[in-house]
Design a protein around this motif. Structure first.
Motif, PDB file in Angstrom:
ATOM      1  N   LEU A   1       6.677   6.256  -0.217  1.00  0.00           N
ATOM      2  CA  LEU A   1       5.879   5.623  -1.262  1.00  0.00           C
ATOM      3  C   LEU A   1       6.256   4.154  -1.367  1.00  0.00           C
ATOM      4  CD1 LEU A   1       3.859   6.225  -3.643  1.00  0.00           C
ATOM      5  CD2 LEU A   1       5.911   6.405  -5.085  1.00  0.00           C
ATOM      6  N   TYR A   2       5.246   3.309  -1.406  1.00  0.00           N
ATOM      7  CA  TYR A   2       5.442   1.858  -1.516  1.00  0.00           C
ATOM      8  C   TYR A   2       4.824   1.358  -2.816  1.00  0.00           C
ATOM      9  CZ  TYR A   2       6.136   2.188   3.562  1.00  0.00           C
ATOM     10  OH  TYR A   2       6.565   2.526   4.824  1.00  0.00           O
ATOM     11  N   ALA A   3       5.537   0.521  -3.550  1.00  0.00           N
ATOM     12  CA  ALA A   3       5.003  -0.176  -4.711  1.00  0.00           C
ATOM     13  C   ALA A   3       4.601  -1.576  -4.244  1.00  0.00           C
ATOM     14  CB  ALA A   3       6.052  -0.265  -5.815  1.00  0.00           C
ATOM     15  N   LEU A   4       3.364  -1.957  -4.522  1.00  0.00           N
ATOM     16  CA  LEU A   4       2.832  -3.233  -4.043  1.00  0.00           C
ATOM     17  C   LEU A   4       2.507  -4.171  -5.200  1.00  0.00           C
ATOM     18  CD1 LEU A   4       0.328  -1.815  -1.377  1.00  0.00           C
ATOM     19  CD2 LEU A   4       2.745  -2.418  -1.080  1.00  0.00           C
ATOM     20  N   ASP A   5       2.604  -5.470  -4.934  1.00  0.00           N
ATOM     21  CA  ASP A   5       2.291  -6.481  -5.947  1.00  0.00           C
ATOM     22  C   ASP A   5       0.810  -6.867  -5.950  1.00  0.00           C
ATOM     23  OD1 ASP A   5       1.944  -8.074  -3.698  1.00  0.00           O
ATOM     24  OD2 ASP A   5       3.546  -9.489  -4.209  1.00  0.00           O
ATOM     25  N   THR A   6      -0.020  -6.088  -5.279  1.00  0.00           N
ATOM     26  CA  THR A   6      -1.447  -6.391  -5.177  1.00  0.00           C
ATOM     27  C   THR A   6      -2.240  -5.097  -5.028  1.00  0.00           C
ATOM     28  OG1 THR A   6      -3.064  -7.768  -3.995  1.00  0.00           O
ATOM     29  CG2 THR A   6      -1.452  -6.616  -2.649  1.00  0.00           C
ATOM     30  N   VAL A   7      -3.536  -5.205  -5.300  1.00  0.00           N
ATOM     31  CA  VAL A   7      -4.478  -4.150  -4.930  1.00  0.00           C
ATOM     32  C   VAL A   7      -5.072  -4.633  -3.616  1.00  0.00           C
ATOM     33  CG1 VAL A   7      -6.629  -2.985  -5.518  1.00  0.00           C
ATOM     34  CG2 VAL A   7      -4.955  -3.505  -7.320  1.00  0.00           C
ATOM     35  N   LEU A   8      -4.956  -3.849  -2.583  1.00  0.00           N
ATOM     36  CA  LEU A   8      -5.426  -4.261  -1.261  1.00  0.00           C
ATOM     37  C   LEU A   8      -6.948  -4.263  -1.203  1.00  0.00           C
ATOM     38  CD1 LEU A   8      -2.890  -2.199   0.877  1.00  0.00           C
ATOM     39  CD2 LEU A   8      -2.828  -4.668   0.441  1.00  0.00           C
ATOM     40  N   SER A   9      -7.497  -5.149  -0.388  1.00  0.00           N
ATOM     41  CA  SER A   9      -8.944  -5.142  -0.173  1.00  0.00           C
ATOM     42  C   SER A   9      -9.322  -3.834   0.514  1.00  0.00           C
ATOM     43  CB  SER A   9      -9.362  -6.344   0.674  1.00  0.00           C
ATOM     44  OG  SER A   9      -8.753  -6.270   1.942  1.00  0.00           O
TER      45      SER A   9
ATOM     46  N   THR B   1      -5.486   3.024   9.758  1.00  0.00           N
ATOM     47  CA  THR B   1      -4.411   3.836  10.318  1.00  0.00           C
ATOM     48  C   THR B   1      -3.111   3.434   9.633  1.00  0.00           C
ATOM     49  OG1 THR B   1      -3.892   2.219  12.014  1.00  0.00           O
ATOM     50  CG2 THR B   1      -5.559   3.907  12.576  1.00  0.00           C
ATOM     51  N   ARG B   2      -2.067   4.132   9.945  1.00  0.00           N
ATOM     52  CA  ARG B   2      -0.732   3.782   9.442  1.00  0.00           C
ATOM     53  C   ARG B   2      -0.404   2.333   9.783  1.00  0.00           C
ATOM     54  NH1 ARG B   2       3.844   3.334  12.196  1.00  0.00           N
ATOM     55  NH2 ARG B   2       5.816   3.588  11.112  1.00  0.00           N
ATOM     56  N   ALA B   3      -0.633   1.948  11.042  1.00  0.00           N
ATOM     57  CA  ALA B   3      -0.322   0.581  11.483  1.00  0.00           C
ATOM     58  C   ALA B   3      -1.159  -0.451  10.721  1.00  0.00           C
ATOM     59  CB  ALA B   3      -0.546   0.447  12.989  1.00  0.00           C
ATOM     60  N   ASP B   4      -2.434  -0.162  10.500  1.00  0.00           N
ATOM     61  CA  ASP B   4      -3.305  -1.077   9.746  1.00  0.00           C
ATOM     62  C   ASP B   4      -2.781  -1.274   8.328  1.00  0.00           C
ATOM     63  OD1 ASP B   4      -5.109  -1.163  11.928  1.00  0.00           O
ATOM     64  OD2 ASP B   4      -6.342   0.456  11.084  1.00  0.00           O
ATOM     65  N   LEU B   5      -2.401  -0.169   7.686  1.00  0.00           N
ATOM     66  CA  LEU B   5      -1.912  -0.259   6.312  1.00  0.00           C
ATOM     67  C   LEU B   5      -0.587  -1.006   6.251  1.00  0.00           C
ATOM     68  CD1 LEU B   5      -2.162   0.312   3.323  1.00  0.00           C
ATOM     69  CD2 LEU B   5      -1.181   2.583   3.745  1.00  0.00           C
ATOM     70  N   LEU B   6       0.331  -0.709   7.159  1.00  0.00           N
ATOM     71  CA  LEU B   6       1.614  -1.421   7.165  1.00  0.00           C
ATOM     72  C   LEU B   6       1.405  -2.923   7.323  1.00  0.00           C
ATOM     73  CD1 LEU B   6       3.821   1.033   9.257  1.00  0.00           C
ATOM     74  CD2 LEU B   6       4.027   0.534   6.804  1.00  0.00           C
ATOM     75  N   LYS B   7       0.471  -3.312   8.172  1.00  0.00           N
ATOM     76  CA  LYS B   7       0.190  -4.740   8.364  1.00  0.00           C
ATOM     77  C   LYS B   7      -0.389  -5.357   7.091  1.00  0.00           C
ATOM     78  CE  LYS B   7      -1.977  -8.076  11.319  1.00  0.00           C
ATOM     79  NZ  LYS B   7      -2.627  -8.404  12.549  1.00  0.00           N
ATOM     80  N   ALA B   8      -1.325  -4.663   6.446  1.00  0.00           N
ATOM     81  CA  ALA B   8      -1.941  -5.176   5.222  1.00  0.00           C
ATOM     82  C   ALA B   8      -0.930  -5.297   4.081  1.00  0.00           C
ATOM     83  CB  ALA B   8      -3.100  -4.271   4.806  1.00  0.00           C
ATOM     84  N   MET B   9       0.117  -4.456   4.086  1.00  0.00           N
ATOM     85  CA  MET B   9       1.121  -4.469   3.023  1.00  0.00           C
ATOM     86  C   MET B   9       2.196  -5.539   3.218  1.00  0.00           C
ATOM     87  SD  MET B   9       1.754  -0.410   2.138  1.00  0.00           S
ATOM     88  CE  MET B   9       2.995  -0.276   3.397  1.00  0.00           C
ATOM     89  N   GLU B  10       2.258  -6.136   4.400  1.00  0.00           N
ATOM     90  CA  GLU B  10       3.313  -7.119   4.684  1.00  0.00           C
ATOM     91  C   GLU B  10       3.345  -8.192   3.605  1.00  0.00           C
ATOM     92  OE1 GLU B  10       2.857  -8.705   8.638  1.00  0.00           O
ATOM     93  OE2 GLU B  10       3.410  -6.804   9.559  1.00  0.00           O
TER      94      GLU B  10
END
Length: 172
Positions: free
Chosen positions: A120-128, A134-143
């Motif tokens: 589980l990741y807590a993010l400082d944004t709501v992603l577009s 995919t997993r890789a796409d999400l990890l990149k967007a969360m950087e």
């Protein structure tokens, strides 16, 4: 000092075996998850379920992804047992797992006992809207947006084909 982000399940403890209902040999439904203490400033949460031991824990070659969720509202405190995409907290988006599905795909490793990380990741944004990431796409967007992270690790070894590397449905 604030408490750290915590991820648990009422159906198995960290480091325990995942009950068969939540695997490809059982009902193949998502386990219930509960979390608490998202860091201050959390605008959304993301969940990735992955197996770093694929295909063989003695010689892992890849990380096999079993579920991708993002834009989970920060006020949500978990996901219910068996939650299908239409039963997730409002606003939650669903990505593609390595089975090519927008759903949870339970463990059914081809050989050996594998570890399954519910991360589980807590993010400082709501992603577009990422579409069906995919997993890789999400990890990149969360950087650059991760405020905190919590892991729950479950273990599983196929029961009906224990030791068989090429049984029916052999996948991670």
């Amino acid at each position: 000092m604030p408490k750290p982000l915590v991820l648990t399940s009422p159906r198995f403890k960290d480091g325990d075996l995942i009950p068969i209902a939540f695997t490809g040999e059982g009902e193949d439904i998502a386990p219930p998850l509960h979390w608490e203490n998202p860091p201050a400033g959390t605008k959304s949460l993301a969940l990735i379920v992955e197996d770093p031991d694929a295909p063989d824990p003695k010689r892992p070659q890849r990380i096999f992804c079993h579920q991708v969720l993002y834009n989970i509202p920060p006020g949500a405190q978990g996901v219910p047992e068996g939650a299908r995409p239409d039963a997730l907290p409002p606003g939650t988006r669903v990505g593609l797992n390595d089975f090519g599905q927008q759903a949870y795909g339970g463990p059914m490793p081809p050989i050996g006992r594998h570890r399954y990380f519910f991360r589980l990741y807590a993010l400082d944004t709501v992603l577009s809207d990422l579409g069906r990431p995919t997993r890789a796409d999400l990890l990149k967007a969360m950087e650059g947006h991760v405020l905190g992270e919590a892991d729950l690790i479950g273990l599983y070894e196929r029961i009906h084909h224990r030791g068989a590397a090429n049984g029916p449905g052999a996948s991670a």
